[in-house]
Design a protein around this motif. Structure first.
Motif, PDB file in Angstrom:
ATOM      1  N   ASP A 133      46.530   0.825 -11.995  1.00 53.99           N
ATOM      2  CA  ASP A 133      47.378   0.026 -11.111  1.00 53.99           C
ATOM      3  C   ASP A 133      46.973   0.176  -9.649  1.00 53.99           C
ATOM      4  O   ASP A 133      47.015  -0.794  -8.891  1.00 53.99           O
ATOM      5  CB  ASP A 133      48.839   0.435 -11.297  1.00 53.99           C
ATOM      6  CG  ASP A 133      49.780  -0.443 -10.501  1.00 53.99           C
ATOM      7  OD1 ASP A 133      49.930  -1.633 -10.858  1.00 53.99           O
ATOM      8  OD2 ASP A 133      50.353   0.043  -9.506  1.00 53.99           O
ATOM      9  N   GLY A 168      45.984  -2.841  -6.918  1.00 53.07           N
ATOM     10  CA  GLY A 168      46.555  -3.010  -5.580  1.00 53.07           C
ATOM     11  C   GLY A 168      45.488  -3.042  -4.508  1.00 53.07           C
ATOM     12  O   GLY A 168      45.547  -3.855  -3.577  1.00 53.07           O
ATOM     13  N   GLU A 204      44.453  -6.345  -2.058  1.00 49.30           N
ATOM     14  CA  GLU A 204      45.059  -6.071  -0.749  1.00 49.30           C
ATOM     15  C   GLU A 204      44.850  -7.214   0.242  1.00 49.30           C
ATOM     16  O   GLU A 204      45.766  -7.613   0.955  1.00 49.30           O
ATOM     17  CB  GLU A 204      44.471  -4.772  -0.176  1.00 49.30           C
ATOM     18  CG  GLU A 204      45.077  -4.361   1.156  1.00 49.30           C
ATOM     19  CD  GLU A 204      46.554  -4.045   1.059  1.00 49.30           C
ATOM     20  OE1 GLU A 204      47.271  -4.286   2.055  1.00 49.30           O
ATOM     21  OE2 GLU A 204      46.991  -3.570  -0.002  1.00 49.30           O
ATOM     22  N   GLN A 246      55.307   0.442 -13.659  1.00 51.72           N
ATOM     23  CA  GLN A 246      54.265  -0.178 -12.843  1.00 51.72           C
ATOM     24  C   GLN A 246      54.216  -1.680 -13.071  1.00 51.72           C
ATOM     25  O   GLN A 246      54.001  -2.450 -12.132  1.00 51.72           O
ATOM     26  CB  GLN A 246      52.911   0.456 -13.156  1.00 51.72           C
ATOM     27  CG  GLN A 246      52.751   1.863 -12.615  1.00 51.72           C
ATOM     28  CD  GLN A 246      51.462   2.529 -13.056  1.00 51.72           C
ATOM     29  OE1 GLN A 246      50.929   2.235 -14.132  1.00 51.72           O
ATOM     30  NE2 GLN A 246      50.943   3.423 -12.239  1.00 51.72           N
ATOM     31  N   ALA A 291      57.172  -3.173 -11.149  1.00 56.36           N
ATOM     32  CA  ALA A 291      56.932  -3.107  -9.706  1.00 56.36           C
ATOM     33  C   ALA A 291      55.851  -4.101  -9.285  1.00 56.36           C
ATOM     34  O   ALA A 291      55.960  -4.758  -8.239  1.00 56.36           O
ATOM     35  CB  ALA A 291      56.523  -1.686  -9.305  1.00 56.36           C
ATOM     36  N   ARG A 292      54.812  -4.235 -10.103  1.00 54.30           N
ATOM     37  CA  ARG A 292      53.725  -5.155  -9.756  1.00 54.30           C
ATOM     38  C   ARG A 292      54.191  -6.603  -9.848  1.00 54.30           C
ATOM     39  O   ARG A 292      53.730  -7.459  -9.080  1.00 54.30           O
ATOM     40  CB  ARG A 292      52.536  -4.911 -10.683  1.00 54.30           C
ATOM     41  CG  ARG A 292      51.257  -5.630 -10.280  1.00 54.30           C
ATOM     42  CD  ARG A 292      50.803  -5.265  -8.882  1.00 54.30           C
ATOM     43  NE  ARG A 292      50.371  -3.892  -8.737  1.00 54.30           N
ATOM     44  CZ  ARG A 292      50.004  -3.361  -7.586  1.00 54.30           C
ATOM     45  NH1 ARG A 292      50.043  -4.088  -6.468  1.00 54.30           N
ATOM     46  NH2 ARG A 292      49.629  -2.092  -7.516  1.00 54.30           N
ATOM     47  N   THR A 347      57.231  -7.686  -9.061  1.00 54.01           N
ATOM     48  CA  THR A 347      57.953  -7.914  -7.801  1.00 54.01           C
ATOM     49  C   THR A 347      56.969  -8.082  -6.655  1.00 54.01           C
ATOM     50  O   THR A 347      57.119  -8.976  -5.803  1.00 54.01           O
ATOM     51  CB  THR A 347      58.907  -6.737  -7.522  1.00 54.01           C
ATOM     52  OG1 THR A 347      59.849  -6.637  -8.590  1.00 54.01           O
ATOM     53  CG2 THR A 347      59.636  -6.930  -6.213  1.00 54.01           C
ATOM     54  N   TRP A 348      55.964  -7.228  -6.637  1.00 51.68           N
ATOM     55  CA  TRP A 348      54.918  -7.265  -5.590  1.00 51.68           C
ATOM     56  C   TRP A 348      54.228  -8.630  -5.590  1.00 51.68           C
ATOM     57  O   TRP A 348      54.009  -9.227  -4.540  1.00 51.68           O
ATOM     58  CB  TRP A 348      53.931  -6.145  -5.872  1.00 51.68           C
ATOM     59  CG  TRP A 348      52.757  -6.035  -4.955  1.00 51.68           C
ATOM     60  CD1 TRP A 348      52.659  -5.306  -3.814  1.00 51.68           C
ATOM     61  CD2 TRP A 348      51.471  -6.665  -5.129  1.00 51.68           C
ATOM     62  NE1 TRP A 348      51.404  -5.433  -3.249  1.00 51.68           N
ATOM     63  CE2 TRP A 348      50.656  -6.264  -4.041  1.00 51.68           C
ATOM     64  CE3 TRP A 348      50.945  -7.514  -6.084  1.00 51.68           C
ATOM     65  CZ2 TRP A 348      49.337  -6.696  -3.901  1.00 51.68           C
ATOM     66  CZ3 TRP A 348      49.629  -7.950  -5.940  1.00 51.68           C
ATOM     67  CH2 TRP A 348      48.849  -7.538  -4.861  1.00 51.68           C
ATOM     68  N   GLU A 380      56.577 -11.531  -4.438  1.00 51.90           N
ATOM     69  CA  GLU A 380      56.779 -11.500  -2.988  1.00 51.90           C
ATOM     70  C   GLU A 380      55.613 -12.137  -2.249  1.00 51.90           C
ATOM     71  O   GLU A 380      55.754 -12.567  -1.106  1.00 51.90           O
ATOM     72  CB  GLU A 380      56.957 -10.055  -2.519  1.00 51.90           C
ATOM     73  CG  GLU A 380      58.289  -9.442  -2.942  1.00 51.90           C
ATOM     74  CD  GLU A 380      58.377  -7.966  -2.599  1.00 51.90           C
ATOM     75  OE1 GLU A 380      57.313  -7.361  -2.265  1.00 51.90           O
ATOM     76  OE2 GLU A 380      59.482  -7.406  -2.669  1.00 51.90           O
ATOM     77  N   ARG A 381      54.470 -12.208  -2.907  1.00 47.62           N
ATOM     78  CA  ARG A 381      53.269 -12.797  -2.313  1.00 47.62           C
ATOM     79  C   ARG A 381      53.011 -14.204  -2.815  1.00 47.62           C
ATOM     80  O   ARG A 381      51.930 -14.751  -2.619  1.00 47.62           O
ATOM     81  CB  ARG A 381      52.067 -11.878  -2.588  1.00 47.62           C
ATOM     82  CG  ARG A 381      52.118 -10.596  -1.751  1.00 47.62           C
ATOM     83  CD  ARG A 381      51.266  -9.486  -2.329  1.00 47.62           C
ATOM     84  NE  ARG A 381      51.286  -8.317  -1.446  1.00 47.62           N
ATOM     85  CZ  ARG A 381      52.309  -7.476  -1.349  1.00 47.62           C
ATOM     86  NH1 ARG A 381      53.398  -7.661  -2.073  1.00 47.62           N
ATOM     87  NH2 ARG A 381      52.258  -6.437  -0.521  1.00 47.62           N
TER      88      ARG A 381
END
Length: 295
Positions: A75, A79, A83, A102, A105-106, A108-109, A112-113
């Motif tokens: 993971d 990231g 980046e 993970q 969380a990924r 959501t990450w 958000e992008r």
């Protein structure tokens, strides 16, 4: 060519290790335009010779196609690779091995992008990828819309099994099955150790072992039924107390054969703990509850 003619979806693949390369070759063989990126560029060169486009950076690879598939080390590597990439409007499918937390969380990450996200757990080794008869498949969880839109493309290298909108469920199913496999191999190795010094042909013993494990595998359905009904005494053939008592023979045999019982002891100790809690008349299903910790 008609308007209904099939047009293979172009895609980007991040990571060209053994598994990534196998995935890329399956998509290339099916006619999909594939853009690849790898942290070590030389590892992507063989795919270039097979028709893939090699991107100079992960960001450039992401920019090349809407469907972006990652198969990296872990993971953290994912990231780092993404980046500086613009994920707006991208469909990110993560086939990097990780944990359920993970995966959530990924997701959501990524959202958000500006990306849709699908996590995956590959139930195969590289030689199984791209072979229709190998039994290879991938667990997927996360965006159902993404999965449905790209289902046919995702099914090219291996079968697909969608396990829900919770992004952590693919990793959870993956790790749960791998954990069961780990426990099975612990028993297999102990069994081979018991006969190792005897005049018993390993290949002949392996056939007996496979047949026995196959015959016992149906017990998982009894366990599932007991868990759903919460009746751990239902359809019990051999009680926990009886099985725990039989462990003495297993341990004595290991001692006689000069074999360490270290692969068996954790399971046996859990059995003893369940018996001391007056669960001996039940089957072994109640031991599952003893493994659960407060969260």
């Amino acid at each position: 060519m008609t308007d209904n003619a099939f047009s293979p979806t172009p895609l980007t693949l991040l990571g060209t290790g053994a598994m990534g390369t196998a995935l890329a070759r399956a998509w290339l063989a099916a006619g999909h335009p594939v853009t690849v990126w790898n942290r070590t560029p030389a590892r992507a060169e063989p795919l270039a010779a097979e028709g893939a486009t090699v991107a100079a950076s992960a960001a450039a690879a992401v920019a090349a196609n809407r469907l972006v598939i990652a198969c990296l080390l872990d993971d953290d590597s994912l990231g780092e690779a993404l980046e500086g990439a613009d994920l707006t409007g991208r469909d990110l499918v993560n086939l990097t091995t990780g944990t359920p937390a993970q995966g959530r969380a990924r997701a959501t990450w990524a959202e958000e992008r500006g990306a849709r996200f699908l996590d995956g757990g590959i139930m195969a080794v590289p030689p199984m990828i791209g072979s229709a008869d190998s039994g290879a498949y991938v667990f997927y969880s996360g965006s159902s819309e993404l999965f449905e839109e790209h289902r046919e493309t995702l099914a090219v290298p291996a079968g697909t099994t969608y396990v829900g909108t919770n992004p952590g469920f693919a990793a959870l199913h993956d790790v749960a099955l791998l954990s069961a496999m780990t426990g099975m191999f612990a028993g297999v190795f102990h069994a081979f150790a018991l006969v190792r010094r005897e005049d018993i042909a390993p290949k002949e013993f392996a056939a007996l072992l496979q047949d026995w494990l196959t015959a016992m595998a149906h017990a998982v359905h009894t366990t599932a039924d007991q868990l759903e009904s919460e009746d751990y005494s239902k359809d019990v053939v051999s009680s926990l107390e009886m099985q725990a008592a039989g462990n003495a023979t297993l341990l004595r045999t290991a001692e006689e054969q000069g074999v360490s019982a270290e692969l068996l002891m954790p399971y046996m100790k859990l059995m003893d703990r369940a018996v001391t809690q007056a669960r001996g008349e039940e089957g072994t299903t109640g031991m599952i509850d003893l493994l659960l910790k407060d969260r």
